[in-house]
Write a protein that holds these residues in place. Structure first.
Motif, PDB file in Angstrom:
ATOM      1  N   PRO A   2      14.050  16.099 -15.836  1.00 41.54           N
ATOM      2  CA  PRO A   2      12.878  15.374 -15.287  1.00 41.54           C
ATOM      3  C   PRO A   2      11.713  15.521 -16.019  1.00 41.54           C
ATOM      4  N   SER A   3      11.588  15.830 -17.417  1.00 40.46           N
ATOM      5  CA  SER A   3      10.261  15.761 -17.949  1.00 40.46           C
ATOM      6  C   SER A   3       9.309  14.676 -17.896  1.00 40.46           C
ATOM      7  N   LYS A   4       8.146  14.854 -17.437  1.00 39.21           N
ATOM      8  CA  LYS A   4       7.000  13.830 -17.275  1.00 39.21           C
ATOM      9  C   LYS A   4       6.870  12.960 -18.736  1.00 39.21           C
ATOM     10  N   LYS A   5       7.547  13.689 -19.729  1.00 39.14           N
ATOM     11  CA  LYS A   5       7.175  13.184 -21.002  1.00 39.14           C
ATOM     12  C   LYS A   5       8.104  12.081 -21.386  1.00 39.14           C
ATOM     13  N   VAL A   6       9.322  11.686 -20.584  1.00 40.45           N
ATOM     14  CA  VAL A   6      10.226  10.649 -20.911  1.00 40.45           C
ATOM     15  C   VAL A   6       9.505   9.317 -21.046  1.00 40.45           C
ATOM     16  N   TYR A  14       8.417  11.974 -13.943  1.00 45.75           N
ATOM     17  CA  TYR A  14       8.922  11.019 -15.019  1.00 45.75           C
ATOM     18  C   TYR A  14       8.809   9.702 -14.703  1.00 45.75           C
ATOM     19  N   SER A  15       8.993   9.252 -13.320  1.00 51.07           N
ATOM     20  CA  SER A  15       9.098   7.979 -12.790  1.00 51.07           C
ATOM     21  C   SER A  15       7.688   7.320 -12.249  1.00 51.07           C
ATOM     22  N   ALA A  16       6.637   8.209 -12.094  1.00 51.00           N
ATOM     23  CA  ALA A  16       5.303   7.687 -11.378  1.00 51.00           C
ATOM     24  C   ALA A  16       4.918   6.532 -12.508  1.00 51.00           C
ATOM     25  N   PHE A  17       4.536   5.497 -11.995  1.00 53.67           N
ATOM     26  CA  PHE A  17       3.999   4.162 -12.515  1.00 53.67           C
ATOM     27  C   PHE A  17       4.828   3.750 -13.894  1.00 53.67           C
ATOM     28  N   ASP A  71       0.837  -1.320   0.155  1.00 53.81           N
ATOM     29  CA  ASP A  71       0.082   0.029   0.126  1.00 53.81           C
ATOM     30  C   ASP A  71       0.970   1.164   0.110  1.00 53.81           C
ATOM     31  N   LEU A  72       1.988   1.380   0.853  1.00 56.07           N
ATOM     32  CA  LEU A  72       2.944   2.331   0.643  1.00 56.07           C
ATOM     33  C   LEU A  72       3.531   2.681  -0.446  1.00 56.07           C
ATOM     34  N   SER A  73       3.787   1.526  -1.164  1.00 54.74           N
ATOM     35  CA  SER A  73       4.630   1.726  -2.531  1.00 54.74           C
ATOM     36  C   SER A  73       3.437   2.311  -3.465  1.00 54.74           C
ATOM     37  N   VAL A  74       2.251   1.745  -3.407  1.00 55.67           N
ATOM     38  CA  VAL A  74       1.502   2.366  -4.424  1.00 55.67           C
ATOM     39  C   VAL A  74       1.053   3.965  -4.087  1.00 55.67           C
ATOM     40  N   TRP A  75       1.101   4.103  -2.508  1.00 52.36           N
ATOM     41  CA  TRP A  75       0.931   5.751  -2.448  1.00 52.36           C
ATOM     42  C   TRP A  75       2.393   6.522  -3.060  1.00 52.36           C
ATOM     43  N   HIS A  76       3.172   5.828  -3.042  1.00 48.36           N
ATOM     44  CA  HIS A  76       4.536   6.653  -3.377  1.00 48.36           C
ATOM     45  C   HIS A  76       4.269   6.883  -4.888  1.00 48.36           C
ATOM     46  N   GLU A  77       3.675   5.907  -5.766  1.00 47.69           N
ATOM     47  CA  GLU A  77       3.581   6.151  -7.106  1.00 47.69           C
ATOM     48  C   GLU A  77       2.518   7.370  -7.411  1.00 47.69           C
ATOM     49  N   ILE A  78       1.232   7.340  -6.420  1.00 50.91           N
ATOM     50  CA  ILE A  78       0.198   8.048  -6.459  1.00 50.91           C
ATOM     51  C   ILE A  78       1.101   9.776  -6.132  1.00 50.91           C
ATOM     52  N   GLY A  79       1.495   9.597  -5.139  1.00 47.98           N
ATOM     53  CA  GLY A  79       2.105  10.925  -4.869  1.00 47.98           C
ATOM     54  C   GLY A  79       3.200  11.522  -5.543  1.00 47.98           C
ATOM     55  N   THR A  80       3.850  10.814  -6.369  1.00 53.32           N
ATOM     56  CA  THR A  80       4.634  11.146  -7.264  1.00 53.32           C
ATOM     57  C   THR A  80       4.159  11.631  -8.626  1.00 53.32           C
ATOM     58  N   TRP A  81       3.078  11.006  -8.874  1.00 56.30           N
ATOM     59  CA  TRP A  81       2.221  11.710  -9.996  1.00 56.30           C
ATOM     60  C   TRP A  81       1.728  13.034  -9.807  1.00 56.30           C
ATOM     61  N   PHE A  82       1.191  13.113  -8.642  1.00 51.66           N
ATOM     62  CA  PHE A  82       0.662  14.560  -8.142  1.00 51.66           C
ATOM     63  C   PHE A  82       1.905  15.525  -7.955  1.00 51.66           C
ATOM     64  N   THR A 141      -3.151   9.805 -17.318  1.00 56.43           N
ATOM     65  CA  THR A 141      -1.929   9.061 -18.221  1.00 56.43           C
ATOM     66  C   THR A 141      -2.478   8.712 -19.706  1.00 56.43           C
ATOM     67  N   ASP A 142      -3.522   8.663 -19.845  1.00 57.85           N
ATOM     68  CA  ASP A 142      -4.172   8.340 -21.251  1.00 57.85           C
ATOM     69  C   ASP A 142      -3.881   9.481 -22.000  1.00 57.85           C
ATOM     70  N   ALA A 143      -4.554  10.632 -21.615  1.00 57.70           N
ATOM     71  CA  ALA A 143      -4.476  11.883 -21.955  1.00 57.70           C
ATOM     72  C   ALA A 143      -2.801  12.409 -22.372  1.00 57.70           C
ATOM     73  N   LEU A 144      -2.176  12.020 -21.420  1.00 53.42           N
ATOM     74  CA  LEU A 144      -0.749  12.333 -21.554  1.00 53.42           C
ATOM     75  C   LEU A 144       0.183  11.579 -22.582  1.00 53.42           C
ATOM     76  N   GLU A 145      -0.470  10.255 -22.779  1.00 51.44           N
ATOM     77  CA  GLU A 145       0.070   9.382 -23.772  1.00 51.44           C
ATOM     78  C   GLU A 145      -0.008   9.955 -25.079  1.00 51.44           C
ATOM     79  N   ASN A 146      -1.314  10.302 -25.362  1.00 51.18           N
ATOM     80  CA  ASN A 146      -1.687  10.917 -26.733  1.00 51.18           C
ATOM     81  C   ASN A 146      -0.912  12.148 -26.909  1.00 51.18           C
ATOM     82  N   GLU A 147      -0.746  13.184 -25.879  1.00 49.63           N
ATOM     83  CA  GLU A 147      -0.127  14.241 -25.990  1.00 49.63           C
ATOM     84  C   GLU A 147       1.236  13.933 -26.425  1.00 49.63           C
TER      85      GLU A 147
END
Length: 381
Positions: free
Chosen positions: A264-268, A193-196, A170-181, A350-356
């Motif tokens: 550190p672009s999220k688009k990597v 750039y590293s989230a999920f 659960d804490l690892s999932v939160w790390h990914e969620i938090g990093t995304w935000f 993330t679906d919208a970001l992938e398309n972008e």
């Protein structure tokens, strides 16, 4: 007067520049370490929770550029001959990094080891709380984190290990969620750039499973983990050299990640594995034929009797669009039970970001093509 104001503004700009330079170098040496994943230095008292990042590992991709730092490239892969022995809370014996496996896809050993170590820490706390309630402050990550435990007096060692693995995951999932935000290890240096990334959650869940197995072993934890990691990599058919992992990375460049964007672009990252289920299927190379992919699931992960023993509370900061995700909520407090709603929100984004990203990369390729055509015409004349 105007001269003084000009001098003051110059000093402010110089300070801003120095801070930016400092942040960049911190980012290089902490987030993007040389070698195969370093250990974040910290001091720890007995029963203190581990830091939320124990081992700084790893950016998905190879030969990645960093914005503003032309001389630095990031490649964080490892091989069977380099991984070394497991050390609780990290150590120089470990050679962490990403390694490709034919049946488990990419495995991030830094992530895996971190979650295994959290599982050990949490198991000790659970067993020391038999027949009692305990509140553990877990620091701040997108807001204050607090773990509440209600442990029955008759809890078994097996259930304690399973519960610890469940909470660690659960804490690892939160790390990914938090990093995304927008939460980050270094202030003002984004890590979205590293989230999920494609290997994160599978590596995290594998770490929880191996941590549980090590706790149930008759061997000391570190020795058990060392053997379990080796066995896991053998069963998943890990490639035997760094070069083969790099070849696997190149096989998905332009599909899962791109070298045309700079950290550190999220688009990597083009594709992200947004999933927090208790059973995960790994991403392997496209068109790979394997007899059976190896799904990983944590033992008793969804047992109701374990769910009643804990709750993780998060008091979120302003980075999180609470009203968009939970329109009827008046406060900024959530628990692990709210993860599905947050994941659904992230998946749409993330679906919208992938398309972008795909459109942007296509436009870049078109520009390159036109420049090449102009050069060819110029040469012909």
């Amino acid at each position: 007067m105007s001269v003084k104001i000009t001098l003051i503004l110059r000093k402010i700009n110089l300070m801003k520049s120095n801070v930016s330079i400092l942040l960049v170098f911190l980012m290089i040496f902490l987030i993007f370490p040389n070698g195969n994943g370093s250990v974040v230095p910290f001091t720890r008292k007995p029963h203190d929770p581990p830091p939320r990042i124990i081992r700084t590992c790893c950016a998905f991709g190879s030969d990645l550029k960093i914005s503003g730092i032309p001389f630095k490239r990031i490649t964080e892969v490892t091989s069977l001959g380099e991984i070394g022995a497991h050390v609780y809370l990290g150590g120089k014996k470990e050679g962490n990094g990403i390694i490709y496996t034919e049946k488990g896809g990419f495995i991030d050993l830094g992530h895996l080891r971190d979650i295994a170590d959290w599982t050990r820490y949490l198991s000790n706390e659970i067993l020391s709380t038999k027949g009692a309630y305990k509140e553990i402050t877990l620091g701040r990550e997108g807001g204050k984190k607090t773990l509440n435990l209600w442990i029955p007096a008759d809890i078994t060692k097996q259930d304690a290990a399973n519960l610890a693995g469940r909470i660690a995951y659960d804490l690892s999932v939160w790390h990914e969620i938090g990093t995304w935000f927008g939460t980050s290890f270094i202030p003002f240096v984004p890590e979205r750039y590293s989230a999920f990334s494609p290997e994160d959650q599978y590596s995290n869940l594998t770490g929880a499973v191996l941590g549980v197995a090590a706790l149930n072993s008759e061997q000391p934890f570190e020795l058990a983990m060392t053997g379990l990691v080796d066995e896991m990599l053998t069963n998943l058919k890990a490639v035997d050299t760094r070069e083969k992992t790099l070849e696997a990375m190149e096989a998905v460049v332009g599909d899962w990640w791109t070298r045309d964007m700079k950290l550190p672009s999220k688009k990597v990252l083009i594709k992200r594995y947004v999933n927090a289920d208790s059973t995960l299927i790994p991403w392997v190379l496209p068109n790979t034929k394997v007899d059976s992919l190896q799904p990983v699931s944590i033992p008793a992960f969804r047992d109701d009797h374990l769910a009643e023993m804990y709750e993780i509370n998060f008091k979120l900061n302003r980075k999180f669009p609470i009203k968009e995700i939970f329109p009827d909520r008046d406060d900024r407090c959530i628990s692990q039970n709210d993860f599905p709603a947050m994941m659904a929100y992230i998946e749409k984004k993330t679906d919208a970001l992938e398309n972008e990203i795909v459109l942007e990369l296509d436009a870049k390729q078109e520009k390159k093509k036109k420049r090449a055509e102009r050069r060819d015409r110029a040469k012909s004349h």
